[in-house]
Design a protein around this motif. Structure first.
Motif, PDB file in Angstrom:
ATOM      1  N   SER A   1       1.151  13.106  -4.177  1.00  0.00           N
ATOM      2  CA  SER A   1       1.498  11.792  -3.630  1.00  0.00           C
ATOM      3  C   SER A   1       1.500  11.839  -2.110  1.00  0.00           C
TER       4      SER A   1
ATOM      5  N   GLN B   1       7.985   4.384  -4.385  1.00  0.00           N
ATOM      6  CA  GLN B   1       7.849   3.387  -3.317  1.00  0.00           C
ATOM      7  C   GLN B   1       8.299   4.037  -2.021  1.00  0.00           C
TER       8      GLN B   1
ATOM      9  N   ASN C   1       0.816  -1.211   0.000  1.00  0.00           N
ATOM     10  CA  ASN C   1       0.000   0.000   0.000  1.00  0.00           C
ATOM     11  C   ASN C   1       0.851   1.264   0.000  1.00  0.00           C
TER      12      ASN C   1
ATOM     13  N   GLN D   1       7.423   5.178 -10.792  1.00  0.00           N
ATOM     14  CA  GLN D   1       6.962   4.476  -9.595  1.00  0.00           C
ATOM     15  C   GLN D   1       7.583   5.107  -8.359  1.00  0.00           C
TER      16      GLN D   1
ATOM     17  N   LYS E   1       3.056   2.045  -2.364  1.00  0.00           N
ATOM     18  CA  LYS E   1       3.597   2.203  -3.708  1.00  0.00           C
ATOM     19  C   LYS E   1       2.600   2.923  -4.597  1.00  0.00           C
ATOM     20  N   GLN E   2       3.106   3.805  -5.451  1.00  0.00           N
ATOM     21  CA  GLN E   2       2.271   4.529  -6.398  1.00  0.00           C
ATOM     22  C   GLN E   2       2.904   4.455  -7.776  1.00  0.00           C
ATOM     23  N   GLU E   3       2.110   4.161  -8.791  1.00  0.00           N
ATOM     24  CA  GLU E   3       2.605   4.080 -10.156  1.00  0.00           C
ATOM     25  C   GLU E   3       1.840   5.058 -11.032  1.00  0.00           C
TER      26      GLU E   3
ATOM     27  N   ASN F   1      -5.562  11.705   0.162  1.00  0.00           N
ATOM     28  CA  ASN F   1      -4.660  11.008   1.077  1.00  0.00           C
ATOM     29  C   ASN F   1      -4.431  11.863   2.303  1.00  0.00           C
TER      30      ASN F   1
ATOM     31  N   LYS G   1     -10.528  11.656  -4.979  1.00  0.00           N
ATOM     32  CA  LYS G   1      -9.476  10.860  -4.350  1.00  0.00           C
ATOM     33  C   LYS G   1      -8.661  11.758  -3.424  1.00  0.00           C
TER      34      LYS G   1
ATOM     35  N   GLN H   1      -5.215   6.453   2.150  1.00  0.00           N
ATOM     36  CA  GLN H   1      -5.547   6.815   0.775  1.00  0.00           C
ATOM     37  C   GLN H   1      -6.952   6.318   0.444  1.00  0.00           C
TER      38      GLN H   1
END
Length: 739
Positions: free
Chosen positions: A88, A151, A62, A149, A64-66, A608, A606, A594
Motif C-alpha cells: 500500500s 484511508q 485518491n 479499507q 483510499k484503497q479497498e 506506487n 502496478k 499510483q
C-alpha cells in the motif's frame, strides 16, 4: 471516579435527542432468489453486511484503497495483517521476530499505528488506553475478513479516536466465502503452509446456509474459523505460539438481519524487542544477525545462559451483536452492542547481566474491559446520501506488577497497581450530495460533522517508576471536547476524477504519554488540519491486435498541519510502548503517485511512489521527524495464466532517523526487498464430475528473494542506538482446499 451516571445532563440530552432522529431504516430492491447458487450467497452476504453494518457515506478520493477477501488472502502464509498491506502507498511495516509472525507494527505517512484509527464492523479495535492494535492476538485475521479499507489521512467520521495518519476499517459480516466452483448450502476451507524457521500455519473454516431469506422464516448463516500459527522466528528464541478463532451466527429476511459475532486470540511469544547494535544488525565482521539479548545472564559457573520464560502472554476476546432493519427504499437503521475482554502479562529476568539471583524475575500485566453501543442510520436517495450516528463506549483497565522474591517456584507478590477508566462518546452526521449525475459527468459535495467527548481518569501507582522500595503515585483526570468537521468535493468526467478535501481532527494523549511524562505540565491533545488534493485518470486503453490496454494513474497531494503533535522520540517505555512527546509546530506533506496497466490478458503492472517531507520546529530550526522516510515505493508485476498466478513484489524505503535531532549515528539505511508469491489452482473443474471434487490451490512464497541484509526498525534513548534486523531469504509453501 466518574461513571456514566455522573455525565452532565446536557450531554445526555444531546445523545438522546440525536438518537430520536436516527430511528429509521433503509430498503433496497433485491433480486428474487430462491436457490442457493453462488450469486445468491454473494448477494445474501453483502446484504447482511450492508443492513447490519451500514456502509459509511464517503467521498471517492485518491487516498483510499479497498481490498476484498480473495485479494487479501492470495499471499497469506501466516504473517500478520500489516504484512499483507505492505504494498500500500506510504505504508512501512516491521516486526520484532524478523518474519512478521510475532509482534508487528506499521507506519502510514510516518505516523505510528497508535494514531491510526482502526475499526472492525464499525467497532473500535484500538486499545482505548495505549491506542495500539496488537495484531499478534489476531493472528491470521485476514482469513476472516470479508473486506478491508485503508484511508490515508483523516478519514470519514468513525468510532474510536480520530485518524491522524490513516484509517483501517475491517469487515467480517459477509456470508460469502472464498471463490469456489462448487457453490452449495455448506462451504468449507482447509489451509496449511509451512516454511523456514519452523513456521507453520493451519486454518480451517466452515459456513452453513439454512432456509430462504425470501420466506417469512428467513435464512440462517452459521460460520466459524480456527487458526494456529507457530514459528521459531528469525531472531533467536523469538518464537511465537499463536491461535485465533472466529464464529458467527446470523439470521436474515428481506428487511431485517441479526448477527452475533465472536472472535479473539491467545498468544505466547518470547521477547525480541531489545534490538541489537549496528554491526550485529547488518552482520558486519561476521556478527550473528539473529542474536537476541533478551533473558541473557551468567550462571553460577560464569557461563552465558538464557531465562526460559522471558515471554509475553496475552489473550483478547471480542463479542459483537449487530441488528439491522430497513423500512423502505431509503432508510436503514443498525445497532451494535460490543464487549472486549483482554488479560495477560509478560515475565522477564531483570538481570544485571552478571548473576541469576532472587528479586530478579518480574511480571507486568494488565486486565481490561471495553464495552459500549453504536447506533447508525442511513438515508439513500438519487441525489443525496445522509448518515447519522452515535456511540458510547467505556473502558476499564488495571495495570499491575508482580515480583518473585524467592526465585524458586514463582512465588510472586504484587508491588504496584494502577487503574484507568475512559468514557468515549460521539455523535455525527455526514452527507454526500450528487450535484451532477448525468452520463459520464458527475459532481459530488461532501460534508461531515462530529462531536466527540472523552472522559479519562488514571490513578494508583505509576508503572514506569514503581519499584519495591519506592512507589510513585499518579492521579490524572481529564475531560476533552472535540469538534471534527470535514468537507470535500469530487468531480468525474470521461475517466478523469478530481477530488479536494479538508478535515480537522483531534486526538487525546495515551496512558503512556502520562506515565512517561517528565515535563511539568501534562501532555495535551493533538490537533490536525489535513488538506488533500487528488487527480486520477482511468482509460480502457488503445486497441492493440484486438486487445484493449486498460491503465490508470493517480496523484494525491497532501499537507497535514499539526498543533501539539505527539511525535515518537525513538525510545520505548518499560513495557515496550513507543514514547512520544508533544511538539508545538510540525507538518507532514507529500505526493503519492499510483499507477496500474494491464499489458496483456496475462500480465499486469502496478506500483506506487511517495515523496514526503516531515518536519517539526525546534525553537527556530526545522528538524526531520523520526521514523519518517522521504521516499517509499512499491512495484508489483502480476502474471496469471491457466490457473497459475505469480506476483513479483519490490518495496523500497529510504533512510529514516530513529530520533528527532537528526543524529546521523541513529539512522536506518535505505533498503529494498523483493518477494515472489506463486500459486496454482489444480484444473479439476475440467473433469466430468468436477462438482464432487474440491478446489485445490498450491502456494509458494519466497520472501526477500535476493537475501538482502536489511533493518526496518530501531530506537535510541539518546546514548544507545538499537536495531531490529529482518530475515534474509525465507521460503514458505502450502495448499488451500475448498469444498
Amino acid at each position: 471516579m466518574k461513571t456514566l451516571a455522573h455525565f452532565p445532563i446536557f450531554h445526555w440530552v444531546i445523545f438522546m435527542t440525536i438518537g430520536s432522529f436516527v430511528v429509521c431504516a433503509q430498503a433496497q430492491t433485491s433480486e428474487q432468489l430462491s436457490s442457493y447458487d453462488e450469486d445468491t450467497l454473494t448477494i445474501i452476504g453483502r446484504q447482511i453486511a450492508d443492513i447490519v453494518v451500514s456502509a459509511p457515506v464517503m467521498q471517492t478520493t485518491n487516498s483510499k484503497q479497498e481490498m476484498r477477501h480473495a485479494e487479501l488472502n492470495r499471499d497469506n502464509t501466516g504473517q500478520n495483517l500489516p504484512y499483507l498491506l505492505s504494498s500500500s502507498p506510504s505504508l512501512v511495516v516491521t516486526s520484532d521476530d524478523g518474519l512478521g509472525v510475532g509482534y508487528t507494527y506499521f507506519h502510514i505517512r510516518g505516523t505510528d499505528q497508535t494514531r491510526i484509527n482502526m475499526t472492525i464492523n464499525e467497532v473500535p479495535l484500538n486499545d482505548a488506553e495505549s491506542q495500539g492494535v496488537f495484531w499478534v492476538n489476531l493472528t491470521d485475521m485476514a482469513s476472516g475478513v470479508s473486506s478491508l479499507q485503508v484511508q490515508r489521512g483523516v478519514g470519514t467520521s468513525a468510532n474510536g479516536g480520530s485518524s491522524f495518519g490513516a484509517s483501517v476499517n475491517l469487515r467480517t459480516l459477509d456470508a460469502t466465502v472464498p471463490e469456489s466452483s462448487h457453490p452449495g448450502p455448506v462451504r468449507a476451507e482447509l489451509s496449511f503452509n509451512g516454511g523456514m524457521y519452523n513456521t507453520f500455519r493451519e486454518m480451517v473454516k466452515a459456513d452453513v446456509f439454512l432456509g430462504d431469506r425470501l420466506q417469512k422464516k428467513g435464512a440462517w448463516h452459521i460460520g466459524g474459523r480456527f487458526s494456529k500459527v507457530n514459528s521459531d522466528g528469525y531472531i533467536e528464541r523469538a518464537w511465537s505460539d499463536l491461535l485465533s478463532y472466529q464464529g458467527e451466527v446470523g439470521w436474515q429476511n428481506m428487511k431485517t438481519a441479526v448477527t452475533l459475532t465472536a472472535f479473539g486470540g491467545k498468544e505466547k511469544t518470547y521477547m525480541a524487542w531489545y534490538g541489537v547494535d549496528y554491526n550485529t544488525a547488518y552482520g558486519l565482521a561476521g556478527a550473528n544477525r539473529r542474536y537476541n539479548p533478551a533473558g541473557e545472564y551468567l550462571d553460577k559457573n560464569g557461563n552465558t545462559a538464557y531465562y526460559d520464560n522471558q515471554t509475553d502472554n496475552y489473550q483478547q476476546h471480542h463479542v459483537h451483536l449487530h441488528v439491522g432493519h430497513r423500512f423502505n427504499h431509503h432508510w436503514t437503521l443498525s445497532a451494535t452492542a460490543h464487549y472486549t475482554y483482554g488479560t495477560g502479562y509478560y515475565e522477564m529476568l531483570m538481570a544485571d547481566w552478571t548473576t541469576y539471583q532472587a528479586d530478579n524475575i518480574t511480571q507486568k500485566g494488565l486486565r481490561n474491559h471495553f464495552y459500549g453501543g453504536i447506533l447508525t442510520s442511513k438515508y439513500v436517495h438519487e441525489k443525496v446520501d445522509v448518515q447519522m450516528g452515535l456511540a458510547l463506549n467505556q473502558y476499564r483497565g488495571l495495570q499491575y506488577g508482580n515480583i518473585d522474591t524467592t526465585c524458586v517456584g514463582n512465588a510472586f507478590i504484587p508491588y504496584y497497581e494502577g487503574f484507568g477508566v475512559k468514557t468515549d462518546g460521539n455523535i455525527y452526521a455526514k452527507a454526500n450530495w450528487r450535484v451532477l449525475h448525468r452520463g459520464r459527468e458527475k459532481l459530488s459535495l461532501y460534508g461531515d460533522l462530529q462531536y466527540r467527548l472523552v472522559l479519562y481518569r488514571i490513578w494508583g501507582d505509576n508503572e514506569e517508576t514503581s519499584a519495591l522500595d519506592m512507589k510513585e503515585a499518579i492521579n490524572k483526570h481529564h475531560t476533552w471536547h472535540f469538534f471534527n468537521p470535514k468537507a470535500g468535493l469530487t468531480y468525474e468526467n470521461k475517466g478523469h476524477r478530481l477530488s479536494a478535501t479538508f478535515a480537522l481532527a483531534h486526538r487525546e494523549p495515551t496512558r503512556n504519554n502520562f506515565v512517561t511524562n517528565t515535563k511539568p505540565t501534562d501532555p495535551t491533545p493533538e490537533v490536525l488540519y489535513d488538506y488533500e488534493l487528488g487527480y486520477s485518470y482511468s482509460s480502457t486503453g488503445m486497441m492493440k491486435n484486438g486487445y484493449s490496454l486498460p491503465w490508470t494513474i493517480g496523484l494525491n497531494l497532501y499537507f497535514m498541519d499539526y498543533d501539539n503533535q505527539l511525535i515518537t522520540t525513538g525510545d520505548i517505555s518499560s513495557v515496550g510502548y513507543l514514547i512520544t512527546t508533544n511538539v508545538k509546530d510540525s507538518y507532514r506533506c507529500g505526493a503519492e503517485l499510483q499507477f496500474a496497466v494491464e499489458w496483456t490478458k496475462w500480465l499486469t503492472w502496478k506500483g506506487n511512489l511517495t515523496w514526503s517531507r516531515n518536519r517539526w520546529k525546534d525553537v527556530a530550526q526545522w528538524r526531520t521527524i523520526s521514523f519518517s522516510p522521504d521516499w517509499t515505493a512499491g512495484n508489483v508485476f502480476s502474471f496469471h495464466y491457466a490457473g497459475f498466478n505469480a506476483d513479483l513484489q519490490t518495496l523500497v524505503v529510504s533512510s529514516q532517523f530513529l530520533g528527532n535531532n537528526e543524529d546521523p549515528n541513529a539512522k536506518l539505511k535505505t533498503y529494498s526487498v523483493t518477494n515472489l508469491m506463486m500459486s496454482y489452482a489444480l484444473p479439476f473443474h475440467k473433469l466430468h464430475n468436477a462438482k464432487n471434487i474440491p478446489d485445490i490451490t498450491l502456494r509458494c512464497q519466497l520472501n526477500n528473494l535476493f537475501d538482502t541484509k536489511y533493518v526496518n526498525n530501531g530506537g535510541t534513548d539518546g546514548t544507545y542506538v538499537w536495531y531490529f534486523p529482518q530475515a534474509g531469504i525465507n521460503v514458505h509453501a502450502g495448499f488451500v482446499i475448498q469444498w
